[in-house]
Design a protein around this motif. Sequence first.
Motif, PDB file in Angstrom:
ATOM      1  N   LEU A  86       0.835  -1.204   0.000  1.00  0.00           N
ATOM      2  CA  LEU A  86       0.000   0.000   0.000  1.00  0.00           C
ATOM      3  C   LEU A  86       0.867   1.250   0.000  1.00  0.00           C
ATOM      4  O   LEU A  86       0.610   2.199  -0.750  1.00  0.00           O
ATOM      5  N   ARG A  87       1.900   1.259   0.827  1.00  0.00           N
ATOM      6  CA  ARG A  87       2.774   2.433   0.887  1.00  0.00           C
ATOM      7  C   ARG A  87       3.381   2.750  -0.471  1.00  0.00           C
ATOM      8  O   ARG A  87       3.430   3.914  -0.884  1.00  0.00           O
ATOM      9  N   GLU A  88       3.841   1.729  -1.188  1.00  0.00           N
ATOM     10  CA  GLU A  88       4.464   1.970  -2.483  1.00  0.00           C
ATOM     11  C   GLU A  88       3.443   2.447  -3.517  1.00  0.00           C
ATOM     12  O   GLU A  88       3.761   3.261  -4.388  1.00  0.00           O
ATOM     13  N   ALA A  89       2.218   1.963  -3.414  1.00  0.00           N
ATOM     14  CA  ALA A  89       1.163   2.450  -4.308  1.00  0.00           C
ATOM     15  C   ALA A  89       0.888   3.931  -4.045  1.00  0.00           C
ATOM     16  O   ALA A  89       0.698   4.718  -4.979  1.00  0.00           O
ATOM     17  N   VAL A  90       0.874   4.298  -2.774  1.00  0.00           N
ATOM     18  CA  VAL A  90       0.669   5.704  -2.398  1.00  0.00           C
ATOM     19  C   VAL A  90       1.802   6.562  -2.959  1.00  0.00           C
ATOM     20  O   VAL A  90       1.572   7.615  -3.567  1.00  0.00           O
ATOM     21  N   ASP A  91       3.024   6.122  -2.760  1.00  0.00           N
ATOM     22  CA  ASP A  91       4.166   6.914  -3.210  1.00  0.00           C
ATOM     23  C   ASP A  91       4.199   7.034  -4.736  1.00  0.00           C
ATOM     24  O   ASP A  91       4.465   8.116  -5.276  1.00  0.00           O
ATOM     25  N   ASP A  92       3.919   5.943  -5.433  1.00  0.00           N
ATOM     26  CA  ASP A  92       3.930   5.987  -6.905  1.00  0.00           C
ATOM     27  C   ASP A  92       2.968   7.047  -7.424  1.00  0.00           C
ATOM     28  O   ASP A  92       3.301   7.830  -8.324  1.00  0.00           O
ATOM     29  N   LEU A  93       1.768   7.086  -6.847  1.00  0.00           N
ATOM     30  CA  LEU A  93       0.740   8.017  -7.327  1.00  0.00           C
ATOM     31  C   LEU A  93       1.085   9.453  -6.986  1.00  0.00           C
ATOM     32  O   LEU A  93       1.076  10.337  -7.857  1.00  0.00           O
ATOM     33  N   LEU A  94       1.412   9.711  -5.720  1.00  0.00           N
ATOM     34  CA  LEU A  94       1.574  11.085  -5.263  1.00  0.00           C
ATOM     35  C   LEU A  94       2.927  11.670  -5.642  1.00  0.00           C
ATOM     36  O   LEU A  94       3.036  12.879  -5.871  1.00  0.00           O
ATOM     37  N   ARG A  95       3.956  10.855  -5.739  1.00  0.00           N
ATOM     38  CA  ARG A  95       5.260  11.379  -6.151  1.00  0.00           C
ATOM     39  C   ARG A  95       5.214  11.836  -7.614  1.00  0.00           C
ATOM     40  O   ARG A  95       5.808  12.855  -7.968  1.00  0.00           O
ATOM     41  N   ALA A  96       4.525  11.079  -8.440  1.00  0.00           N
ATOM     42  CA  ALA A  96       4.384  11.496  -9.833  1.00  0.00           C
ATOM     43  C   ALA A  96       3.708  12.865  -9.906  1.00  0.00           C
ATOM     44  O   ALA A  96       4.157  13.756 -10.645  1.00  0.00           O
ATOM     45  N   ALA A  97       2.656  13.041  -9.119  1.00  0.00           N
ATOM     46  CA  ALA A  97       1.960  14.327  -9.117  1.00  0.00           C
ATOM     47  C   ALA A  97       2.876  15.442  -8.626  1.00  0.00           C
ATOM     48  O   ALA A  97       2.885  16.549  -9.178  1.00  0.00           O
ATOM     49  N   ALA A  98       3.667  15.170  -7.587  1.00  0.00           N
ATOM     50  CA  ALA A  98       4.575  16.179  -7.035  1.00  0.00           C
ATOM     51  C   ALA A  98       5.647  16.578  -8.037  1.00  0.00           C
ATOM     52  O   ALA A  98       6.104  17.722  -8.049  1.00  0.00           O
ATOM     53  N   LEU A  99       6.043  15.649  -8.896  1.00  0.00           N
ATOM     54  CA  LEU A  99       7.077  15.919  -9.892  1.00  0.00           C
ATOM     55  C   LEU A  99       6.503  16.470 -11.200  1.00  0.00           C
ATOM     56  O   LEU A  99       7.235  16.687 -12.158  1.00  0.00           O
ATOM     57  N   GLY A 100       5.194  16.663 -11.233  1.00  0.00           N
ATOM     58  CA  GLY A 100       4.562  17.196 -12.431  1.00  0.00           C
ATOM     59  C   GLY A 100       4.418  16.184 -13.538  1.00  0.00           C
ATOM     60  O   GLY A 100       4.282  16.545 -14.710  1.00  0.00           O
ATOM     61  N   ILE A 101       4.431  14.908 -13.165  1.00  0.00           N
ATOM     62  CA  ILE A 101       4.284  13.829 -14.137  1.00  0.00           C
ATOM     63  C   ILE A 101       2.867  13.272 -14.013  1.00  0.00           C
ATOM     64  O   ILE A 101       2.394  13.019 -12.902  1.00  0.00           O
ATOM     65  N   ALA A 102       2.198  13.076 -15.131  1.00  0.00           N
ATOM     66  CA  ALA A 102       0.861  12.491 -15.086  1.00  0.00           C
ATOM     67  C   ALA A 102       0.979  11.020 -14.680  1.00  0.00           C
ATOM     68  O   ALA A 102       1.557  10.220 -15.422  1.00  0.00           O
ATOM     69  N   PRO A 103       0.455  10.649 -13.507  1.00  0.00           N
ATOM     70  CA  PRO A 103       0.574   9.251 -13.097  1.00  0.00           C
ATOM     71  C   PRO A 103      -0.291   8.356 -13.969  1.00  0.00           C
ATOM     72  O   PRO A 103      -1.364   8.770 -14.425  1.00  0.00           O
ATOM     73  N   PRO A 104       0.151   7.133 -14.229  1.00  0.00           N
ATOM     74  CA  PRO A 104      -0.690   6.200 -14.993  1.00  0.00           C
ATOM     75  C   PRO A 104      -2.015   5.969 -14.266  1.00  0.00           C
ATOM     76  O   PRO A 104      -2.070   5.986 -13.021  1.00  0.00           O
ATOM     77  N   THR A 105      -3.074   5.757 -15.020  1.00  0.00           N
ATOM     78  CA  THR A 105      -4.371   5.511 -14.385  1.00  0.00           C
ATOM     79  C   THR A 105      -4.316   4.264 -13.504  1.00  0.00           C
ATOM     80  O   THR A 105      -5.074   4.156 -12.537  1.00  0.00           O
ATOM     81  N   GLY A 106      -3.414   3.351 -13.828  1.00  0.00           N
ATOM     82  CA  GLY A 106      -3.287   2.146 -13.012  1.00  0.00           C
ATOM     83  C   GLY A 106      -2.882   2.437 -11.590  1.00  0.00           C
ATOM     84  O   GLY A 106      -3.252   1.697 -10.661  1.00  0.00           O
ATOM     85  N   ASP A 107      -2.119   3.530 -11.373  1.00  0.00           N
ATOM     86  CA  ASP A 107      -1.720   3.886 -10.008  1.00  0.00           C
ATOM     87  C   ASP A 107      -2.935   4.242  -9.163  1.00  0.00           C
ATOM     88  O   ASP A 107      -3.032   3.853  -7.994  1.00  0.00           O
ATOM     89  N   LEU A 108      -3.862   5.011  -9.744  1.00  0.00           N
ATOM     90  CA  LEU A 108      -5.074   5.359  -9.008  1.00  0.00           C
ATOM     91  C   LEU A 108      -5.961   4.133  -8.812  1.00  0.00           C
ATOM     92  O   LEU A 108      -6.573   3.972  -7.750  1.00  0.00           O
ATOM     93  N   ARG A 109      -6.029   3.268  -9.804  1.00  0.00           N
ATOM     94  CA  ARG A 109      -6.840   2.058  -9.661  1.00  0.00           C
ATOM     95  C   ARG A 109      -6.335   1.192  -8.499  1.00  0.00           C
ATOM     96  O   ARG A 109      -7.136   0.588  -7.778  1.00  0.00           O
ATOM     97  N   ARG A 110      -5.020   1.122  -8.332  1.00  0.00           N
ATOM     98  CA  ARG A 110      -4.462   0.351  -7.211  1.00  0.00           C
ATOM     99  C   ARG A 110      -4.970   0.897  -5.878  1.00  0.00           C
ATOM    100  O   ARG A 110      -5.389   0.143  -5.002  1.00  0.00           O
ATOM    101  N   ILE A 111      -4.929   2.219  -5.734  1.00  0.00           N
ATOM    102  CA  ILE A 111      -5.399   2.836  -4.487  1.00  0.00           C
ATOM    103  C   ILE A 111      -6.890   2.585  -4.298  1.00  0.00           C
ATOM    104  O   ILE A 111      -7.353   2.263  -3.195  1.00  0.00           O
ATOM    105  N   LEU A 112      -7.673   2.705  -5.375  1.00  0.00           N
ATOM    106  CA  LEU A 112      -9.116   2.497  -5.274  1.00  0.00           C
ATOM    107  C   LEU A 112      -9.447   1.054  -4.900  1.00  0.00           C
ATOM    108  O   LEU A 112     -10.406   0.809  -4.154  1.00  0.00           O
TER     109      LEU A 112
END
Length: 206
Positions: A78-104
């Motif tokens: 779970l922690r790595e899924a959180v980091d993948d999604l939010l770090r991409a956003a912090a770096l100005g990178i559009a996260p893959p939709t799969g990252d959000l699906r993992r959290i959901l």
Amino acid sequence: MANIWTERQFVGGALALDFANTVCFRADPMRRFDKLKDWNDLSDFVAAAGRHGGSGSAYRIACGAGAESMALAYHLELREAVDDLLRAAALGIAPPTGDLRRILRFHHDLIAGIPLRAGAHGLELGTAKPLPFAAAVTQSVLVIAHSEALIRLKVCPNCHWLFIDASRNATRVWCDMATCGNRAKAERHRRRRAAFHEPARAGMEV
């Protein structure tokens, strides 16, 4: 040696970020280290998050006897899924939709049976009992993902922690000025001194 969880470990501005920040120096393989080595580390972090995380909430975390390794692995996933999604956003990178699906998917499984209520930040998990820690984390991610906090996410250039820049002009650079900010100032001072003395030493050489 057990980690000492102080307020300095909870500067992300949201539970999900503080959880992701249990890995330090993520972008530097030579310095990267994980503070959650075993179930006791995770349990201690969860207790500290209730004390220092800013929400004033206590969290519930438990596992059956002999299942500590599986429970730890679940929370680290779970922690790595959180980091993948939010770090991409912090770096100005559009996260893959799969990252959000993992959290959901995590969130869907975790909130089963927990009532919802309207709160200041939209729908909140409403229960008189302490929330399961993992459910509180996924809820925290979704609050960030659907608020202005998402565009205020930043990465500390020193320790690589994630944080929400809540300053008026969004000019905050460091996760914490008292730690990373002061270290950076000390390093700049050391480099300036070294640069100043280097020509003098070179002049003395024959």
